[in-house]
Design a protein around this motif. Structure first.
Motif, PDB file in Angstrom:
ATOM      1  N   ARG A 121      -5.769 -36.735  17.416  1.00  0.00           N
ATOM      2  CA  ARG A 121      -4.659 -37.323  16.484  1.00  0.00           C
ATOM      3  C   ARG A 121      -4.527 -38.618  16.870  1.00  0.00           C
ATOM      4  O   ARG A 121      -4.301 -39.434  16.043  1.00  0.00           O
ATOM      5  CB  ARG A 121      -3.535 -36.282  16.866  1.00  0.00           C
ATOM      6  CG  ARG A 121      -3.733 -34.926  16.470  1.00  0.00           C
ATOM      7  CD  ARG A 121      -2.234 -34.405  15.888  1.00  0.00           C
ATOM      8  NE  ARG A 121      -1.491 -34.348  17.140  1.00  0.00           N
ATOM      9  CZ  ARG A 121      -1.424 -33.113  18.117  1.00  0.00           C
ATOM     10  NH1 ARG A 121      -2.155 -32.261  17.899  1.00  0.00           N
ATOM     11  NH2 ARG A 121      -0.496 -33.308  19.172  1.00  0.00           N
ATOM     12  N   GLU A 122      -4.471 -39.034  18.155  1.00  0.00           N
ATOM     13  CA  GLU A 122      -4.052 -40.454  18.565  1.00  0.00           C
ATOM     14  C   GLU A 122      -4.963 -41.308  17.851  1.00  0.00           C
ATOM     15  O   GLU A 122      -4.900 -42.398  17.445  1.00  0.00           O
ATOM     16  CB  GLU A 122      -3.992 -40.539  20.206  1.00  0.00           C
ATOM     17  CG  GLU A 122      -3.736 -41.977  20.538  1.00  0.00           C
ATOM     18  CD  GLU A 122      -3.665 -41.920  21.951  1.00  0.00           C
ATOM     19  OE1 GLU A 122      -3.361 -43.001  22.409  1.00  0.00           O
ATOM     20  OE2 GLU A 122      -3.290 -40.780  22.584  1.00  0.00           O
ATOM     21  N   ALA A 123      -6.162 -40.943  18.115  1.00  0.00           N
ATOM     22  CA  ALA A 123      -7.401 -41.858  17.509  1.00  0.00           C
ATOM     23  C   ALA A 123      -7.672 -41.896  16.171  1.00  0.00           C
ATOM     24  O   ALA A 123      -7.837 -43.061  15.579  1.00  0.00           O
ATOM     25  CB  ALA A 123      -8.653 -41.116  18.119  1.00  0.00           C
ATOM     26  N   PHE A 124      -7.246 -40.823  15.402  1.00  0.00           N
ATOM     27  CA  PHE A 124      -7.121 -40.720  14.006  1.00  0.00           C
ATOM     28  C   PHE A 124      -5.817 -41.783  13.384  1.00  0.00           C
ATOM     29  O   PHE A 124      -6.047 -42.493  12.429  1.00  0.00           O
ATOM     30  CB  PHE A 124      -6.661 -39.432  13.249  1.00  0.00           C
ATOM     31  CG  PHE A 124      -6.602 -39.142  12.067  1.00  0.00           C
ATOM     32  CD1 PHE A 124      -7.759 -39.225  11.242  1.00  0.00           C
ATOM     33  CD2 PHE A 124      -5.531 -38.767  11.673  1.00  0.00           C
ATOM     34  CE1 PHE A 124      -7.575 -38.834   9.798  1.00  0.00           C
ATOM     35  CE2 PHE A 124      -5.036 -38.920   9.942  1.00  0.00           C
ATOM     36  CZ  PHE A 124      -6.221 -38.788   9.301  1.00  0.00           C
ATOM     37  N   VAL A 125      -4.816 -41.737  14.060  1.00  0.00           N
ATOM     38  CA  VAL A 125      -3.611 -42.539  13.779  1.00  0.00           C
ATOM     39  C   VAL A 125      -3.925 -44.259  14.049  1.00  0.00           C
ATOM     40  O   VAL A 125      -3.625 -45.053  13.318  1.00  0.00           O
ATOM     41  CB  VAL A 125      -2.316 -42.386  14.411  1.00  0.00           C
ATOM     42  CG1 VAL A 125      -1.231 -43.308  14.197  1.00  0.00           C
ATOM     43  CG2 VAL A 125      -2.003 -40.892  13.918  1.00  0.00           C
ATOM     44  N   ASP A 126      -4.693 -44.331  15.422  1.00  0.00           N
ATOM     45  CA  ASP A 126      -4.862 -45.763  15.683  1.00  0.00           C
ATOM     46  C   ASP A 126      -5.910 -46.379  14.763  1.00  0.00           C
ATOM     47  O   ASP A 126      -6.306 -47.558  14.556  1.00  0.00           O
ATOM     48  CB  ASP A 126      -5.320 -45.612  17.308  1.00  0.00           C
ATOM     49  CG  ASP A 126      -4.366 -45.557  18.316  1.00  0.00           C
ATOM     50  OD1 ASP A 126      -3.187 -45.463  18.066  1.00  0.00           O
ATOM     51  OD2 ASP A 126      -4.664 -45.220  19.316  1.00  0.00           O
ATOM     52  N   ALA A 127      -6.888 -45.399  14.259  1.00  0.00           N
ATOM     53  CA  ALA A 127      -8.019 -45.977  13.191  1.00  0.00           C
ATOM     54  C   ALA A 127      -7.247 -46.848  12.240  1.00  0.00           C
ATOM     55  O   ALA A 127      -8.025 -47.597  11.401  1.00  0.00           O
ATOM     56  CB  ALA A 127      -8.714 -44.819  12.600  1.00  0.00           C
TER      57      ALA A 127
END
Length: 216
Positions: A121-127
């Motif tokens: 989820r964090e990586a998805f948002v940071d993308a």
């Protein structure tokens, strides 16, 4: 000849990136993301771990890239495709909502995987940060900003707004019940969250466009 070599090199890089992200997602779905190592992804894609590190900084980034691939350039292209009569703020909002809610970028099983794992989820948002560079080009083209500073500031603000919307959208997925078919229902409709996050930027986007028109 040099241009041809450069083109072929870029095609090879794009093919490698695609192979890595597809391998990452496939292995994550088969084994669970916690059971996938960078070495596993590299081997499945037919490259070395060193090569992997030239493209992605983590397994989470590679997995998420399988879902978000090319979305940033599509946002910029969608803005450029809007008719001249459409205000810049509306062009940006419409393009962002269109591309971030396109079913083609939300592959069912992959989205379930991403929204139910905190690291993913964090990586998805940071993308969302990766939209800044192509968005700078798209906004600069609309406001004829020669030094690009204003376009960069506006693009960074849009990227931040997208990140906030995605964070809110995914924040309610931890422990949330799944609907029939296994899809976890995120927190609120994504189009509404995106438009709400982008709304405060509308005056600045339109003002930049108006200043450009006045200079012309």
């Amino acid at each position: 000849m040099t241009a041809r070599r450069t083109g072929l090199r870029e095609q090879k890089k794009q093919a490698t990136r695609q192979a890595l992200r597809e391998a990452a997602l496939r292995l994550a779905l088969e084994r669970g993301p916690d059971n996938v190592r960078v070495d596993d992804i590299a081997e499945a894609a037919g490259v070395s771990p060193r090569t992997y590190n030239n493209y992605f900084s983590s397994r989470e980034e590679a997995i998420v890239a399988a879902v978000t691939a090319e979305r940033e350039s599509r946002v910029a292209a969608a803005i450029a495709a809007r008719p001249d009569g459409v205000r810049l703020a509306d062009a940006v909002a419409d393009a962002v909502v269109e591309q971030y809610t396109d079913p083609g970028t939300r592959q069912g099983d992959a989205l379930v995987l991403i929204t139910t794992r905190p690291a993913l989820r964090e990586a998805f948002v940071d993308a969302a940060a990766r939209v800044e560079e192509p968005l700078t080009d798209a906004i600069a083209a609309r406001i004829c900003d020669r030094d690009r500073d204003a376009a960069r500031v506006l693009a960074a603000s849009v990227a931040a707004a997208i990140r906030i919307a995605l964070d809110r959208w995914t924040s309610g997925t931890a422990g949330a019940p799944a609907v029939p078919g296994g899809l976890v229902v995120p927190s609120g409709p994504l189009p509404d969250l995106l438009r709400a996050a982008l709304a405060p930027l509308a005056p600045a986007l339109n003002a930049a466009e108006e200043r450009a028109a006045a200079r012309d």
